[in-house]
Design an enzyme around this catalytic site. Structure first.
Site, PDB file in Angstrom:
ATOM      1  N   TYR A  22      -0.663   4.628   6.790  1.00 38.14           N
ATOM      2  CA  TYR A  22      -0.008   4.158   5.567  1.00 38.14           C
ATOM      3  C   TYR A  22       1.416   4.678   5.388  1.00 38.14           C
ATOM      4  O   TYR A  22       2.082   4.317   4.432  1.00 38.14           O
ATOM      5  CB  TYR A  22      -0.843   4.534   4.346  1.00 38.14           C
ATOM      6  CG  TYR A  22      -2.242   3.979   4.401  1.00 38.14           C
ATOM      7  CD1 TYR A  22      -2.464   2.608   4.337  1.00 38.14           C
ATOM      8  CD2 TYR A  22      -3.340   4.820   4.525  1.00 38.14           C
ATOM      9  CE1 TYR A  22      -3.745   2.087   4.402  1.00 38.14           C
ATOM     10  CE2 TYR A  22      -4.626   4.315   4.581  1.00 38.14           C
ATOM     11  CZ  TYR A  22      -4.819   2.948   4.514  1.00 38.14           C
ATOM     12  OH  TYR A  22      -6.084   2.436   4.576  1.00 38.14           O
ATOM     13  N   HIS A  99      -0.640  -5.681   0.853  1.00 37.75           N
ATOM     14  CA  HIS A  99      -1.377  -4.667   1.612  1.00 37.75           C
ATOM     15  C   HIS A  99      -0.368  -3.983   2.528  1.00 37.75           C
ATOM     16  O   HIS A  99       0.397  -4.662   3.226  1.00 37.75           O
ATOM     17  CB  HIS A  99      -2.504  -5.277   2.439  1.00 37.75           C
ATOM     18  CG  HIS A  99      -3.631  -5.812   1.615  1.00 37.75           C
ATOM     19  ND1 HIS A  99      -4.484  -4.997   0.905  1.00 37.75           N
ATOM     20  CD2 HIS A  99      -4.021  -7.083   1.390  1.00 37.75           C
ATOM     21  CE1 HIS A  99      -5.372  -5.743   0.285  1.00 37.75           C
ATOM     22  NE2 HIS A  99      -5.113  -7.011   0.550  1.00 37.75           N
TER      23      HIS A  99
END
Length: 144
Positions: A22, A99
């Site tokens: 991430y 996302h």
């Protein structure tokens, strides 16, 4: 233009949780980048993050009449957050789903995303920059 930015479970841990997946930017840094971009575009943003689906629903229900669009990262609710997904759909507002990564890369081709059909636009795999792209897209659509 007033856009709500909703972030679901675990996004408060951005920068610390699985940085190899991430990235190292925190949610506060992403919010600061969005605020800078929104000031340039003349757009007002309202941000909210929760690890609890009910809290996201409450925020949305209380504010949806004052919003023109939504940017949403459902995060951990992606495969099973039906009440949140339904509430987004019922607003009638443009919704851009963001996302940070490609779900299918991490969870395989059978990865479930209940939110994909709710999305006016769907952005995946651009990292934190996906939020900026979502903001620019909503602004463009509103001003064309």
């Amino acid at each position: 233009m007033h856009i709500g930015v909703l972030n679901g479970p675990n996004l408060n841990r951005l920068g610390r949780r699985r940085p190899e997946r991430y990235g190292t930017r925190t949610l506060a840094e992403v919010v600061a980048d969005l605020e800078e971009a929104s000031a340039r575009l003349g757009v007002r943003l309202s941000h909210y993050q929760s690890n609890h689906e009910g809290a996201l629903l409450d925020w949305l229900h209380e504010r949806q009449d004052d919003l023109d669009a939504l940017i949403v990262n459902p995060a951990g609710l992606t495969p099973f957050g039906r009440p949140f997904c339904d509430a987004l759909s019922e607003t009638g507002l443009p919704v851009v789903i963001v996302h940070i990564t490609q779900l299918y890369r991490h969870y395989g081709m059978d990865a479930q995303d209940l939110f994909r059909e709710t999305a006016t636009a769907y952005i995946a795999g651009l990292g934190w920059r996906g939020y900026i792209v979502a903001l620019e897209h909503l602004h463009h659509e509103a001003t064309k």
